[in-house]
Design an enzyme around this catalytic site. Structure first.
Site, mmCIF file in Angstrom:
data_model
loop_
_atom_site.group_PDB
_atom_site.id
_atom_site.type_symbol
_atom_site.label_atom_id
_atom_site.label_comp_id
_atom_site.label_asym_id
_atom_site.label_seq_id
_atom_site.Cartn_x
_atom_site.Cartn_y
_atom_site.Cartn_z
ATOM 1 N N CYS A 1 0.856 -1.167 0.000
ATOM 2 C CA CYS A 1 0.000 0.000 0.000
ATOM 3 C C CYS A 1 0.899 1.225 0.000
ATOM 4 O O CYS A 1 2.105 1.120 -0.141
ATOM 5 C CB CYS A 1 -0.897 -0.004 1.217
ATOM 6 S SG CYS A 1 -1.606 -1.613 1.569
ATOM 7 N N ARG B 1 0.247 2.748 -8.002
ATOM 8 C CA ARG B 1 0.437 1.412 -7.446
ATOM 9 C C ARG B 1 -0.866 0.633 -7.333
ATOM 10 O O ARG B 1 -0.847 -0.568 -7.100
ATOM 11 C CB ARG B 1 1.043 1.521 -6.040
ATOM 12 C CG ARG B 1 2.402 2.168 -6.009
ATOM 13 C CD ARG B 1 2.702 2.677 -4.626
ATOM 14 N NE ARG B 1 2.707 1.607 -3.650
ATOM 15 C CZ ARG B 1 3.795 0.981 -3.240
ATOM 16 N NH1 ARG B 1 4.964 1.313 -3.714
ATOM 17 N NH2 ARG B 1 3.726 0.034 -2.354
ATOM 18 N N TRP C 1 -4.303 -1.319 -0.350
ATOM 19 C CA TRP C 1 -4.568 -2.429 -1.286
ATOM 20 C C TRP C 1 -4.939 -3.578 -0.368
ATOM 21 O O TRP C 1 -4.097 -4.100 0.366
ATOM 22 C CB TRP C 1 -3.293 -2.698 -2.098
ATOM 23 C CG TRP C 1 -3.246 -3.995 -2.823
ATOM 24 C CD1 TRP C 1 -2.823 -5.196 -2.332
ATOM 25 C CD2 TRP C 1 -3.592 -4.238 -4.187
ATOM 26 N NE1 TRP C 1 -2.885 -6.161 -3.299
ATOM 27 C CE2 TRP C 1 -3.354 -5.614 -4.443
ATOM 28 C CE3 TRP C 1 -4.089 -3.440 -5.219
ATOM 29 C CZ2 TRP C 1 -3.583 -6.191 -5.689
ATOM 30 C CZ3 TRP C 1 -4.313 -4.020 -6.453
ATOM 31 C CH2 TRP C 1 -4.068 -5.374 -6.685
ATOM 32 N N ASN D 1 1.959 -0.916 6.082
ATOM 33 C CA ASN D 1 2.090 -1.766 4.893
ATOM 34 C C ASN D 1 2.682 -3.082 5.357
ATOM 35 O O ASN D 1 3.585 -3.085 6.201
ATOM 36 C CB ASN D 1 3.047 -1.157 3.871
ATOM 37 C CG ASN D 1 2.448 0.053 3.193
ATOM 38 O OD1 ASN D 1 1.302 0.412 3.437
ATOM 39 N ND2 ASN D 1 3.244 0.688 2.345
ATOM 40 N N GLY D 2 2.234 -4.187 4.752
ATOM 41 C CA GLY D 2 2.796 -5.489 5.116
ATOM 42 C C GLY D 2 1.738 -6.390 5.709
ATOM 43 O O GLY D 2 0.530 -6.141 5.554
ATOM 44 N N GLU E 1 6.010 -20.361 -20.650
ATOM 45 C CA GLU E 1 5.988 -19.020 -20.065
ATOM 46 C C GLU E 1 7.144 -18.170 -20.611
ATOM 47 O O GLU E 1 6.972 -16.983 -20.893
ATOM 48 C CB GLU E 1 6.051 -19.126 -18.530
ATOM 49 C CG GLU E 1 6.101 -17.826 -17.759
ATOM 50 C CD GLU E 1 4.898 -16.897 -17.950
ATOM 51 O OE1 GLU E 1 3.906 -17.302 -18.586
ATOM 52 O OE2 GLU E 1 4.968 -15.753 -17.479
ATOM 53 N N LYS F 1 6.450 -14.700 -22.472
ATOM 54 C CA LYS F 1 7.027 -13.421 -22.012
ATOM 55 C C LYS F 1 7.744 -12.735 -23.175
ATOM 56 O O LYS F 1 7.601 -11.532 -23.376
ATOM 57 C CB LYS F 1 8.036 -13.620 -20.868
ATOM 58 C CG LYS F 1 7.457 -13.909 -19.519
ATOM 59 C CD LYS F 1 6.965 -12.713 -18.757
ATOM 60 C CE LYS F 1 5.517 -12.477 -18.942
ATOM 61 N NZ LYS F 1 4.535 -13.312 -18.392
ATOM 62 N N GLU G 1 5.223 -11.400 -25.688
ATOM 63 C CA GLU G 1 4.422 -10.285 -25.161
ATOM 64 C C GLU G 1 5.162 -8.962 -25.237
ATOM 65 O O GLU G 1 4.578 -7.948 -25.615
ATOM 66 C CB GLU G 1 4.066 -10.541 -23.680
ATOM 67 C CG GLU G 1 2.950 -11.516 -23.469
ATOM 68 C CD GLU G 1 2.649 -11.690 -21.976
ATOM 69 O OE1 GLU G 1 1.469 -11.626 -21.604
ATOM 70 O OE2 GLU G 1 3.585 -11.897 -21.182
ATOM 71 N N HIS H 1 8.841 -34.073 -33.125
ATOM 72 C CA HIS H 1 7.545 -34.201 -33.794
ATOM 73 C C HIS H 1 7.139 -32.927 -34.499
ATOM 74 O O HIS H 1 5.954 -32.666 -34.697
ATOM 75 C CB HIS H 1 6.472 -34.625 -32.791
ATOM 76 C CG HIS H 1 6.758 -35.933 -32.145
ATOM 77 N ND1 HIS H 1 6.787 -37.123 -32.843
ATOM 78 C CD2 HIS H 1 7.086 -36.255 -30.873
ATOM 79 C CE1 HIS H 1 7.098 -38.119 -32.022
ATOM 80 N NE2 HIS H 1 7.293 -37.609 -30.814
ATOM 81 N N LYS I 1 -3.951 -5.660 -19.067
ATOM 82 C CA LYS I 1 -3.628 -6.290 -17.780
ATOM 83 C C LYS I 1 -4.777 -7.162 -17.300
ATOM 84 O O LYS I 1 -4.586 -8.178 -16.656
ATOM 85 C CB LYS I 1 -3.326 -5.176 -16.770
ATOM 86 C CG LYS I 1 -2.850 -5.645 -15.431
ATOM 87 C CD LYS I 1 -1.379 -5.967 -15.469
ATOM 88 C CE LYS I 1 -0.964 -6.878 -14.345
ATOM 89 N NZ LYS I 1 0.185 -7.702 -14.695
HETATM 90 C C1 G6P Z 1 -4.020 -10.941 -19.624
HETATM 91 C C2 G6P Z 1 -2.717 -10.500 -18.958
HETATM 92 C C3 G6P Z 1 -1.868 -11.740 -18.637
HETATM 93 C C4 G6P Z 1 -2.667 -12.688 -17.768
HETATM 94 C C5 G6P Z 1 -3.993 -13.074 -18.424
HETATM 95 C C6 G6P Z 1 -4.886 -13.790 -17.444
HETATM 96 O O1 G6P Z 1 -3.746 -11.469 -20.881
HETATM 97 O O2 G6P Z 1 -1.996 -9.656 -19.814
HETATM 98 O O3 G6P Z 1 -0.700 -11.344 -17.950
HETATM 99 O O4 G6P Z 1 -1.904 -13.847 -17.558
HETATM 100 O O5 G6P Z 1 -4.703 -11.895 -18.822
HETATM 101 O O6 G6P Z 1 -5.206 -12.880 -16.446
HETATM 102 P P1 G6P Z 1 -5.600 -13.246 -14.965
HETATM 103 O O7 G6P Z 1 -5.855 -11.918 -14.317
HETATM 104 O O8 G6P Z 1 -6.832 -14.080 -15.038
HETATM 105 O O9 G6P Z 1 -4.463 -13.970 -14.357
#
Ligand code: G6P
Length: 611
Positions: free
Chosen positions: A2, A27, A74, A98-99, A484, A488, A491, A507, A606
């Site tokens: 937070c 944030r 948060w 915070n924490g 992943e 990454k 993306e 294959h 996001k």
């Molecule tokens: C979007 C975000 C990804 C995330 C996916 C699923 O594509 O850019 O980073 O993995 O949604 O989102 P969630 O909030 O369900 O983990």
């Protein structure tokens, strides 16, 4: 997680507090508040939602004074409501925090026994009552009462405390959560983040863990919380721009969030296990041993990076709990007629808690009688609200669109859940529980060490930044990490990449290999080491450039591949956590070198709340 701002000085401070909180808005937060000492009286104003609501509350009932604290929350313990918003008070004492306080339940019980009445569901409120209780019972000054109180707290905290009966002092303390001190002329500041106070001062002390700050308008004293000995402040002149300050001095939020992972993982584990009792405690997941024994199907549903976390989870659930696990893309699952009944358990994984496909799949399964549990980073978001129980990750707000710390905290949460299920099903003996927990508990420190090795990436990036396509190969619980790593890279650098199970290479993907298509081979010394090393040799035999991600000390990897990154020698169940760092950093440095918009990659969001 937070945001905190505190002020003491010779000027009315409500504007300093609110504008400081505005600087922390990036944030993410869900409620906010201030406490001001006005003419010896403590006044608080709090509001749910955005700062505009707090401003309205202050306008409706104006307040101001020369000492005050402010907070953006948060939510982690308790919903984002006015009652749960900080500052929390006990009599004339107010606290922002915070924490996470691990032992707040015991402390609360003790304080209720002493007659304290609680007004919120938060862990933070115990700090206010504890300081008040100690101060009154032992007739101490505020500073000494805070020192005595924080010594009883287990967990992580940065706190700032005011007391209307001592209007000349602002007290701060930190343990495993950031707190900075800013110096002005006849005024001083405390904040969780430099950006909150950069408009007023650039002379900053980054407080160390275990330090208590006694801040007055004209003086500052730092002392060790345990020994009471004075600590010399190391003042740094900050030259960051406001945008650099938001990123904690890192070039991008993504890099900052990669570096936050050790703390985020520690926070996610905190308070959820006992090594003495050899148990994982997850009261938020209402699944009994009997229910687990009678499960008809166990589905894990998720999208994107969360789906990759689910795929790692499958290895945990099957290895540690003997639970057959189906990991499903929510967008597919929602349109299938997969068998679901009252004995079905569904685990939804989502960092945002709002992904439309995951939510729709969850609703459908729930309507058909399934029990729904979830792993999520946003308290009170839609997925937790519609689940029967939620295990929250404590990653804090993630701003970079490409998920990093939300992913690794999901991995930690999945591991905890699998240990719990393994224990409930009698598959994991107490020694096994302890072995897994110890492996997990070592991860944050090992990640810290790994994060020091960023220079390892420079030569790889220089050689490969112009490639158009890459392959990532992994096997076992590192197959999802190959996926992943490729995701990454796609993306944020817009380089086409495919993740594959190494055994599948022959294959199809082997046809792509030539001198222009590099392959990243996840090849640590695990159960699949020899087989994956053979795959690596097959790539080399076809002139494919290779980056080997090997175990520290694997000298052969230098000879066989073109580049090498390493991970420490860790138990296999935590290898995916350690392997996340090279996957993230490779993508990050590649994208940064190419100059793409790392934090806001094109076309991505996001939180995907539409189908
Ligand atoms: C979007 C975000 C990804 C995330 C996916 C699923 O594509 O850019 O980073 O993995 O949604 O989102 P969630 O909030 O369900 O983990």
């Amino acid at each position: 997680m937070c945001g905190i701002v505190g002020y003491i000085g010779s000027n009315p401070c409500v504007d300093v507090l609110v504008s400081g909180l505005e600087k922390l808005e990036y944030r993410g937060y869900d409620s906010a508040g201030v406490a001001i000492v006005r003419d010896g009286v403590l006044e608080t104003r709090r509001a749910k939602g955005k700062l505009i609501n707090l401003k309205r509350a202050i306008k409706a009932e104006p307040t101001d004074g020369l000492l005050g604290i402010g907070h953006t929350r948060w939510a982690t313990h308790g919903a984002p409501t006015v009652d749960n918003a900080h500052p929390h008070r006990s009599g004339e004492i107010a606290v922002v925090h915070n924490g996470i306080i691990e032992n707040y339940v015991e402390l609360k019980r003790e304080l209720v026994g002493h007659g304290h009445v609680f007004a919120s569901e938060t862990d933070t409120e115990v700090i206010a009552h504890l300081v008040n209780h100690i101060k009154t019972a032992r007739k101490l000054s505020l500073v000494d009462a805070v020192r005595a109180a924080v010594r009883r707290l287990h967990g992580a905290y940065s706190i700032v405390v005011v007391d209307a009966s001592e209007p000349d002092v602002l007290v701060g303390a930190r343990l495993a959560s950031p707190l900075v001190l800013g110096f002005g002329t006849d005024e001083n500041y405390l904040a969780s983040d430099v950006s909150a106070i950069l408009n007023h001062t650039r002379d900053i002390v980054f407080l160390d863990d275990g330090v208590l700050a006694t801040v007055r308008a004209g003086s500052v004293t730092l002392t060790d919380i345990e020994t009471g000995k004075e600590v010399e402040p190391v003042i740094k002149r900050i030259t960051w721009t406001p945008s650099m300050a938001e990123k904690g001095g890192y070039k991008h939020f993504m890099l900052k969030e990669i570096h936050e992972q050790p703390r985020a993982i520690a926070d996610t584990l905190r308070g959820r296990f006992s090594l003495e009792r050899c148990e994982v405690d997850l009261p938020e997941i209402p699944v009994t041993a009997e229910q687990l024994q009678n499960i008809s199907q166990f589905y894990v549903i998720a999208c994107g990076t969360s789906w990759h976390a689910g795929l790692v989870g499958k290895y945990h659930f099957e290895d540690l709990a003997g639970l057959a696990t189906h990991v499903e893309l929510a967008s597919e699952f929602r349109y299938r007629r997969a068998p679901i009944d009252e004995r079905t358990l569904v685990l939804a994984i989502s960092q945002s808690g709002e992904t439309a496909d995951t939510l729709a799949a969850l609703r459908d399964a729930k309507a058909r009688g399934a029990t729904i549990i979830s792993i999520c980073n946003v308290i009170e978001s839609s997925i937790p609200r519609e689940s029967h129980g939620t295990l929250y990750t404590h990653a804090g707000p993630e701003i970079g669109v490409a998920s990093t710390k939300a992913f690794t905290t999901q991995l930690a949460a999945l591991h905890l859940l699998a240990i719990r299920f393994g224990h409930l099903l009698g598959r994991l003996a107490p020694e096994g529980v302890v072995r897994e927990l110890e492996a997990l508990l070592h991860v944050p420190a090992m990640m810290e060490a790994e994060l020091e090795r960023e220079h390892d990436y420079a030569s790889i990036i220089r050689s490969w930044h112009q490639v158009h396509s890459m392959l990532f190969l992994g096997r076992g619980n590192l197959y999802p990490l190959a996926l992943e790593g490729a995701l990454k890279l796609k993306e944020i650098s817009y380089i086409h990449a495919e993740g594959y199970a190494a055994g599948e290479m022959k294959h199809g993907p082997i046809a792509l290999i030539d001198e222009d298509v590099p392959t990243v081979v996840l090849n640590p010394m695990d159960a699949h080491f020899a087989k994956v090393r053979s795959n690596l040799a097959e790539v080399k035999a076809r002139s494919g450039p290779v980056l080997t991600v090997a175990t520290d000390g694997d000298a052969e990897a230098d000879e066989i591949g073109d580049f090498k990154l390493t991970v420490p020698d860790v138990p296999e169940t935590v290898l995916p956590l350690m392997m996340s760092l090279p996957m993230q950093l490779l993508a990050y440095y590649m994208a940064d070198f190419k100059g793409t918009d790392v934090d806001q990659p094109r076309n991505l969001a996001k939180s995907v709340t539409v189908e």
